[in-house]
Design an enzyme around this catalytic site. Structure first.
Site, PDB file in Angstrom:
ATOM      1  N   LYS A  36       0.977  -1.295   0.407  1.00 58.18           N
ATOM      2  CA  LYS A  36      -0.061  -0.371  -0.053  1.00 58.18           C
ATOM      3  C   LYS A  36       0.595   1.272   0.182  1.00 58.18           C
ATOM      4  O   LYS A  36       0.573   2.697  -0.544  1.00 58.18           O
ATOM      5  CB  LYS A  36      -1.027   0.144   1.085  1.00 58.18           C
ATOM      6  CG  LYS A  36      -2.184  -0.452   0.883  1.00 58.18           C
ATOM      7  CD  LYS A  36      -3.035   0.099   2.345  1.00 58.18           C
ATOM      8  CE  LYS A  36      -4.528  -0.581   2.564  1.00 58.18           C
ATOM      9  NZ  LYS A  36      -5.090  -0.380   2.913  1.00 58.18           N
ATOM     10  N   THR A 122     -13.139   4.686  16.028  1.00 55.72           N
ATOM     11  CA  THR A 122     -13.820   4.671  16.470  1.00 55.72           C
ATOM     12  C   THR A 122     -14.195   2.997  17.388  1.00 55.72           C
ATOM     13  O   THR A 122     -13.939   1.628  17.680  1.00 55.72           O
ATOM     14  CB  THR A 122     -15.526   3.583  16.042  1.00 55.72           C
ATOM     15  OG1 THR A 122     -15.384   5.172  14.976  1.00 55.72           O
ATOM     16  CG2 THR A 122     -16.162   3.448  16.726  1.00 55.72           C
ATOM     17  N   LYS A 203     -20.247   9.397  18.371  1.00 54.16           N
ATOM     18  CA  LYS A 203     -20.010   8.871  17.363  1.00 54.16           C
ATOM     19  C   LYS A 203     -21.201   7.089  17.258  1.00 54.16           C
ATOM     20  O   LYS A 203     -22.035   7.174  16.137  1.00 54.16           O
ATOM     21  CB  LYS A 203     -18.768   7.675  17.212  1.00 54.16           C
ATOM     22  CG  LYS A 203     -18.131   7.026  15.958  1.00 54.16           C
ATOM     23  CD  LYS A 203     -18.193   7.535  14.559  1.00 54.16           C
ATOM     24  CE  LYS A 203     -18.157   6.457  13.625  1.00 54.16           C
ATOM     25  NZ  LYS A 203     -17.598   7.014  12.916  1.00 54.16           N
ATOM     26  N   PHE A 248     -32.258   8.587   4.969  1.00 53.56           N
ATOM     27  CA  PHE A 248     -31.578   7.614   5.668  1.00 53.56           C
ATOM     28  C   PHE A 248     -32.720   6.819   5.635  1.00 53.56           C
ATOM     29  O   PHE A 248     -33.582   6.498   6.840  1.00 53.56           O
ATOM     30  CB  PHE A 248     -31.570   7.567   7.185  1.00 53.56           C
ATOM     31  CG  PHE A 248     -29.479   7.108   6.339  1.00 53.56           C
ATOM     32  CD1 PHE A 248     -28.930   8.033   5.730  1.00 53.56           C
ATOM     33  CD2 PHE A 248     -28.989   6.058   6.609  1.00 53.56           C
ATOM     34  CE1 PHE A 248     -27.782   8.455   6.039  1.00 53.56           C
ATOM     35  CE2 PHE A 248     -27.801   6.619   6.113  1.00 53.56           C
ATOM     36  CZ  PHE A 248     -26.393   7.457   6.017  1.00 53.56           C
ATOM     37  N   ALA A 251     -35.507   2.448   1.478  1.00 54.75           N
ATOM     38  CA  ALA A 251     -35.664   1.318   2.006  1.00 54.75           C
ATOM     39  C   ALA A 251     -35.669   0.522   1.490  1.00 54.75           C
ATOM     40  O   ALA A 251     -34.606   0.373  -0.184  1.00 54.75           O
ATOM     41  CB  ALA A 251     -37.726   0.836   1.903  1.00 54.75           C
ATOM     42  N   CYS A 259     -19.016  -0.190   8.669  1.00 54.83           N
ATOM     43  CA  CYS A 259     -19.443   0.317  10.227  1.00 54.83           C
ATOM     44  C   CYS A 259     -20.828   0.121  10.761  1.00 54.83           C
ATOM     45  O   CYS A 259     -21.084   0.090  12.009  1.00 54.83           O
ATOM     46  CB  CYS A 259     -19.336   2.574  10.158  1.00 54.83           C
ATOM     47  SG  CYS A 259     -18.121   2.564   9.582  1.00 54.83           S
ATOM     48  N   LYS A 319     -22.523  -0.512  -0.933  1.00 54.55           N
ATOM     49  CA  LYS A 319     -22.916   0.696  -1.728  1.00 54.55           C
ATOM     50  C   LYS A 319     -22.538   0.672  -2.462  1.00 54.55           C
ATOM     51  O   LYS A 319     -21.510   0.430  -2.863  1.00 54.55           O
ATOM     52  CB  LYS A 319     -23.449   1.790  -0.401  1.00 54.55           C
ATOM     53  CG  LYS A 319     -22.214   2.330   0.066  1.00 54.55           C
ATOM     54  CD  LYS A 319     -22.360   4.057   0.594  1.00 54.55           C
ATOM     55  CE  LYS A 319     -20.821   4.511   1.012  1.00 54.55           C
ATOM     56  NZ  LYS A 319     -21.820   5.438   0.958  1.00 54.55           N
ATOM     57  N   ARG A 326     -16.472  -5.511   2.103  1.00 54.09           N
ATOM     58  CA  ARG A 326     -17.017  -5.475   4.141  1.00 54.09           C
ATOM     59  C   ARG A 326     -18.331  -5.429   4.333  1.00 54.09           C
ATOM     60  O   ARG A 326     -18.869  -4.799   4.709  1.00 54.09           O
ATOM     61  CB  ARG A 326     -15.837  -4.388   4.853  1.00 54.09           C
ATOM     62  CG  ARG A 326     -14.674  -5.177   4.669  1.00 54.09           C
ATOM     63  CD  ARG A 326     -14.041  -4.037   5.656  1.00 54.09           C
ATOM     64  NE  ARG A 326     -13.685  -3.297   5.104  1.00 54.09           N
ATOM     65  CZ  ARG A 326     -13.423  -1.625   5.575  1.00 54.09           C
ATOM     66  NH1 ARG A 326     -13.028  -1.776   7.100  1.00 54.09           N
ATOM     67  NH2 ARG A 326     -13.009  -0.079   4.732  1.00 54.09           N
TER      68      ARG A 326
HETATM   69  C1  UDX Z   1     -21.595   5.206   7.871  1.00 49.69           C
HETATM   70  C2  UDX Z   1     -22.183   6.585   8.176  1.00 49.69           C
HETATM   71  O1  UDX Z   1     -23.174   7.406   7.154  1.00 49.69           O
HETATM   72  C3  UDX Z   1     -21.131   7.208   8.249  1.00 49.69           C
HETATM   73  O2  UDX Z   1     -21.631   8.652   8.889  1.00 49.69           O
HETATM   74  C4  UDX Z   1     -20.182   6.771   9.438  1.00 49.69           C
HETATM   75  O3  UDX Z   1     -19.283   7.263   9.664  1.00 49.69           O
HETATM   76  C5  UDX Z   1     -19.331   5.404   8.321  1.00 49.69           C
HETATM   77  O4  UDX Z   1     -20.715   4.767   8.699  1.00 49.69           O
HETATM   78  P1  UDX Z   1     -21.004   5.063   5.396  1.00 49.69           P
HETATM   79  O5  UDX Z   1     -20.585   3.002   6.082  1.00 49.69           O
HETATM   80  O6  UDX Z   1     -20.027   4.533   4.643  1.00 49.69           O
HETATM   81  O7  UDX Z   1     -21.048   5.356   6.903  1.00 49.69           O
HETATM   82  O8  UDX Z   1     -21.858   3.913   4.753  1.00 49.69           O
HETATM   83  P2  UDX Z   1     -24.079   4.884   4.496  1.00 49.69           P
HETATM   84  O9  UDX Z   1     -23.825   6.033   3.203  1.00 49.69           O
HETATM   85  O10 UDX Z   1     -23.730   5.797   5.963  1.00 49.69           O
HETATM   86  O11 UDX Z   1     -24.720   3.540   4.165  1.00 49.69           O
HETATM   87  C6  UDX Z   1     -24.555   2.822   5.287  1.00 49.69           C
HETATM   88  C7  UDX Z   1     -25.782   1.332   4.660  1.00 49.69           C
HETATM   89  O12 UDX Z   1     -26.983   1.815   4.678  1.00 49.69           O
HETATM   90  C8  UDX Z   1     -25.618   0.747   3.247  1.00 49.69           C
HETATM   91  O13 UDX Z   1     -25.273  -0.192   3.066  1.00 49.69           O
HETATM   92  C9  UDX Z   1     -26.904   1.714   2.719  1.00 49.69           C
HETATM   93  O14 UDX Z   1     -27.188   0.808   1.296  1.00 49.69           O
HETATM   94  C10 UDX Z   1     -27.831   1.782   3.692  1.00 49.69           C
HETATM   95  N1  UDX Z   1     -28.585   2.121   3.764  1.00 49.69           N
HETATM   96  C11 UDX Z   1     -28.606   3.580   3.682  1.00 49.69           C
HETATM   97  C12 UDX Z   1     -30.108   1.907   3.241  1.00 49.69           C
HETATM   98  O15 UDX Z   1     -30.301   0.664   3.444  1.00 49.69           O
HETATM   99  N2  UDX Z   1     -31.191   3.112   3.588  1.00 49.69           N
HETATM  100  C13 UDX Z   1     -30.379   4.230   3.283  1.00 49.69           C
HETATM  101  O16 UDX Z   1     -31.632   5.480   3.874  1.00 49.69           O
HETATM  102  C14 UDX Z   1     -29.315   4.963   4.093  1.00 49.69           C
END
Ligand code: UDX
Length: 453
Positions: A36, A122, A203, A248, A251, A259, A319, A326
């Site tokens: 890396k 975290t 957090k 958020f 559905a 996270c 996503k 992961r």
């Molecule tokens: C998340 C937090 O948003 C961020 O603030 C923190 O620092 C780390 O964790 P991240 O894991 O990058 O960030 O992804 P995020 O965009 O929050 O989505 C998390 C999961 O939720 C994804 O699998 C996404 O598909 C799902 N999701 C999100 C939904 O199913 N519906 C929603 O409306 C939003």
């Protein structure tokens, strides 16, 4: 000028290091993975993250950021040490602090003079108090501890770093908090100055609350399927209330990533260890696990046993816009389908390389049309707009059966050609038919077929 050290070049560490350099600081990042570091030193990002690559190349050529495997050098040269190592979950659901402890031990044994350790990873609530006590016992150096949780989202991490909703800094000494706050001053975000315990809980509670929102709307979606409502409209109507808002509220087939799953479980564990049963989080986790199973149930409803069936999965990252697989629902789904005895093929625009490391027995294909070829069903597992833009006429011709289980409501039924059976989340199943030359939609209830105009 204080030199900043960043320990760990994962998503959080790398984005933090590069962005702090972009803000004008001198940054030295350490990473145990030599490969890396080699890539990074050539200006090549080892992870896919929009906007990161040009910022990395720019700040590297300006010599504002540097990468090394020599952790001791970082401790020697930097006075401020941002710790951004992984804190995964152990098999029993607790937080694996081995990487944090490894970094702390090294700092304790190597540091001289004045150092400020800033925790970005975290970590369980209470870690800051423990580490502050530990550092204060070191006589040959003056090591202080601050908590500075990171809220960035993968796929938009640089944007989130540069335009944060808030900065949270926790610690005991106001002057030190101000010193760290000054680095984030140019970002013009509200800054919460508080204790490390509060910062740590902010957090976890934020992530757990967002996960709760997702599980809540997913349950509403499941109810919508029963009563014939449409979750998108319901969520829109709810979200116009600013107390609820529309974030958020999409559905789907559950949340994933590095996270949410880990942080929700960790918060529940933390509560349990402190004698409090966090009932709500048990439900949030359970709903999420059940939600992942729903595509399987829908497939079974249409196809019966899945043994020997050819099923295509579109989307393997947790996503869109990331290569991170992961705790991804798409990967879990592919595994569940394998357990059912299905022949699984899968496509992802960015995550195939990572998926290869965690999936065996799945045909990973770089072309979504080849995934469709001969498939008896396609399951969409990530919310990638790419899927709506596919040539669905062509796909219908390639598939053995025209069944699509859209786990993220990415498709507009009106854009699908005749003949498709479309299962979405929080809407009744639809059979696409043409009426009077226009595409119409018929709802198919569980076992019954009802036409709607
Ligand atoms: C998340 C937090 O948003 C961020 O603030 C923190 O620092 C780390 O964790 P991240 O894991 O990058 O960030 O992804 P995020 O965009 O929050 O989505 C998390 C999961 O939720 C994804 O699998 C996404 O598909 C799902 N999701 C999100 C939904 O199913 N519906 C929603 O409306 C939003």
């Amino acid at each position: 000028m204080d030199k900043i050290g960043v320990i760990g070049c994962g998503y959080v560490g790398l984005v933090t290091g590069v962005c702090l350099a972009e803000l004008g600081n001198q940054v030295l990042c350490s990473e145990v993975d030599g490969e890396k570091v080699e890539k990074l030193s050539l200006g090549v990002s080892p992870i896919y993250e929009p906007d990161l690559q040009p910022l990395l190349a720019k700040n590297l050529s300006l010599r504002k950021v540097e990468f090394t495997t020599d952790f001791n050098r970082v401790i020697r040269e930097a006075s401020i040490l941002f710790v951004a190592v992984g804190t995964p979950t152990t098999t029993i659901g607790t937080t694996d602090l081995s990487q944090v402890n490894g970094a702390v031990d090294r700092i304790l044994s190597m540091a001289t003079g004045e150092k400020i350790v800033v925790m970005k990873s975290t970590v369980p609530v209470g870690t800051g108090s423990k580490l502050s006590r530990l550092f204060s016992r070191k006589r040959s150096a003056n090591i202080s501890y601050l908590s500075n949780p990171e809220f960035l989202r993968e796929g938009q991490a640089v944007r989130d770093f540069m335009t944060p909703d808030r900065i949270v800094i926790g610690g005991d000494v106001p002057e030190l908090i101000e010193r760290i706050a000054s680095f984030f001053e140019p970002l013009k975000a509200p800054c919460i100055r508080t204790t490390s315990t509060n910062a740590e809980l902010i957090k976890y509670a934020s992530n757990a609350f967002l996960a709760t929102k997702i599980s809540f709307i997913n349950e509403i979606a499941n109810l919508c399927e029963e009563v014939g409502a449409d979750v998108s409209v319901v969520a829109e109507g709810m979200g116009l209330d600013p107390r609820i808002n529309n974030h958020f509220m999409r559905a789907g087939i559950g949340y994933g990533g590095s996270c949410f799953p880990k942080d929700v479980k960790a918060l529940k564990q933390l509560a349990g260890h402190n004698g409090y049963h966090f009932e709500l989080l048990s439900a949030v986790i359970e709903v999420n696990e059940m939600q992942k199973m729903r595509p399987i149930q829908k497939l079974r409803r249409h196809l019966g046993r899945l043994y020997g069936r050819r099923i295509g999965v579109l989307g393997l990252t947790f996503k869109p816009n990331t290569d991170d697989v992961r705790d991804s629902v798409g990967v879990d789904l592919a595994k569940l389908l394998l357990f059912e005895g299905a022949h699984v093929t899968a496509f992802d625009p960015l995550g195939l390389e990572q998926a290869r490391k965690v999936l065996t027995g799945v045909d990973l294909i770089e072309d979504p049309y080849l995934v469709a070829e001969g498939a008896e069903a396609l399951v969409i597992a990530t919310e990638d707009p790419l899927y709506a833009g596919l040539d669905w006429e062509r796909i219908r011709g390639l598939m053995a059966k025209p069944l699509v289980v859209d786990g993220r409501n990415t498709l507009d039924p009106a854009d699908l050609p005749d003949g498709f059976i479309l299962e979405q989340v929080g809407r009744r199943v639809k059979r696409i038919i043409s009426e009077c030359g226009e595409v119409g939609v018929a709802q198919v209830g569980l076992g019954t077929t009802r036409r709607v105009s």
